[in-house]
Write a protein that holds these residues in place. Sequence first.
Motif, short mmCIF file in Angstrom:
data_model
loop_
_atom_site.label_atom_id
_atom_site.label_comp_id
_atom_site.label_asym_id
_atom_site.label_seq_id
_atom_site.Cartn_x
_atom_site.Cartn_y
_atom_site.Cartn_z
N GLU A 75 65.98 49.17 -20.21
CA GLU A 75 67.10 49.11 -19.29
C GLU A 75 66.96 50.09 -18.12
OE1 GLU A 75 69.50 47.36 -18.93
OE2 GLU A 75 69.39 46.28 -20.93
N PRO A 76 67.03 49.91 -16.95
CA PRO A 76 66.75 50.90 -15.73
C PRO A 76 67.52 52.20 -16.07
CG PRO A 76 67.37 48.62 -14.76
CD PRO A 76 67.87 48.68 -16.44
N ALA A 77 68.42 52.35 -16.71
CA ALA A 77 68.90 53.75 -17.07
C ALA A 77 67.76 54.57 -18.16
CB ALA A 77 70.21 53.84 -17.65
N ASP A 78 67.10 53.83 -19.00
CA ASP A 78 66.26 54.53 -19.67
C ASP A 78 64.86 54.39 -19.31
OD1 ASP A 78 68.32 54.75 -21.86
OD2 ASP A 78 67.95 52.55 -22.50
N GLU A 79 64.58 54.19 -17.84
CA GLU A 79 63.13 54.00 -17.54
C GLU A 79 62.74 55.59 -17.39
OE1 GLU A 79 60.73 52.16 -13.82
OE2 GLU A 79 62.98 52.07 -13.80
N ALA A 80 63.30 56.74 -17.02
CA ALA A 80 62.68 57.98 -16.95
C ALA A 80 62.44 58.65 -18.52
CB ALA A 80 63.71 58.80 -16.02
N THR A 81 63.09 58.20 -19.23
CA THR A 81 63.03 58.69 -20.74
C THR A 81 61.66 57.85 -21.32
OG1 THR A 81 65.29 59.12 -20.78
CG2 THR A 81 64.03 59.05 -22.83
N VAL A 82 61.73 56.81 -21.11
CA VAL A 82 60.48 55.97 -21.54
C VAL A 82 59.21 56.52 -20.85
CG1 VAL A 82 59.44 53.60 -21.92
CG2 VAL A 82 61.97 54.04 -22.32
N ARG A 83 59.26 56.48 -19.40
CA ARG A 83 58.08 56.98 -18.74
C ARG A 83 57.67 58.20 -19.40
NH1 ARG A 83 56.57 55.76 -13.42
NH2 ARG A 83 58.69 54.64 -13.26
N ALA A 84 58.43 59.07 -19.41
CA ALA A 84 58.13 60.57 -19.90
C ALA A 84 57.42 60.42 -21.27
CB ALA A 84 59.28 61.74 -19.82
N ALA A 85 57.96 59.85 -21.97
CA ALA A 85 57.10 59.52 -23.49
C ALA A 85 55.87 59.01 -23.36
CB ALA A 85 58.13 58.85 -24.22
N LEU A 86 55.86 57.76 -22.78
CA LEU A 86 54.68 57.16 -22.41
C LEU A 86 53.51 58.07 -21.83
CD1 LEU A 86 55.64 53.74 -21.41
CD2 LEU A 86 55.14 54.34 -23.68
N LEU A 87 53.89 58.91 -20.91
CA LEU A 87 52.96 59.67 -20.20
C LEU A 87 52.56 60.89 -21.22
CD1 LEU A 87 54.26 59.87 -16.76
CD2 LEU A 87 52.35 58.69 -17.46
N GLU A 88 53.29 61.20 -21.95
CA GLU A 88 53.18 62.40 -22.95
C GLU A 88 52.12 61.73 -24.08
OE1 GLU A 88 55.21 65.40 -26.15
OE2 GLU A 88 56.36 64.49 -24.69
N VAL A 89 52.45 60.47 -24.57
CA VAL A 89 51.46 59.82 -25.60
C VAL A 89 50.08 59.71 -25.06
CG1 VAL A 89 51.18 57.76 -26.67
CG2 VAL A 89 53.48 58.89 -26.97
N ARG A 90 50.01 59.38 -23.52
CA ARG A 90 48.75 58.92 -23.25
C ARG A 90 47.81 60.27 -23.14
NH1 ARG A 90 48.80 58.58 -16.69
NH2 ARG A 90 49.28 60.68 -16.87
N GLU A 91 48.45 61.44 -23.11
CA GLU A 91 47.79 62.84 -23.09
C GLU A 91 47.32 63.04 -24.44
OE1 GLU A 91 46.66 63.98 -20.34
OE2 GLU A 91 47.80 62.28 -19.28
N HIS A 92 48.07 62.78 -25.61
CA HIS A 92 47.57 62.94 -26.94
C HIS A 92 46.58 61.96 -27.42
CE1 HIS A 92 50.52 66.01 -28.22
NE2 HIS A 92 51.67 65.28 -27.38
#
Length: 95
Positions: free
Chosen positions: A12-29
């Motif tokens: 949902e668009p309301a969850d987009e920022a949360t999902v984006r932040a988690a995906l970017l953190e996973v990317r680094e790991h």
Amino acid sequence: MAYAVVAHYRCEPADEATVRAALLEVREHTRAEPANEAYEVHSVADEAGGFLLYERYADRAGFDAHKAAEHFQELIVAAVWPLLTDRTVTFAEVL
């Protein structure tokens, strides 16, 4: 043989920022994992809440190790997946 994963996530668009932040953190790991060769996170153009992931590992065992990693379990399984409205994943061997 290299192993690739292409995942399309929708939330949902309301969850987009949360999902984006988690995906970017996973990317680094994930980029620090020994078998990881690529991990790219994309925001889907013209699709609010849409993400496209491209991952490449040295082999299937490398991907399996990624799925077992603590950061994957905490950030993807526990945090991202519950927020998704749709998830499709394609697995491929790189030619």
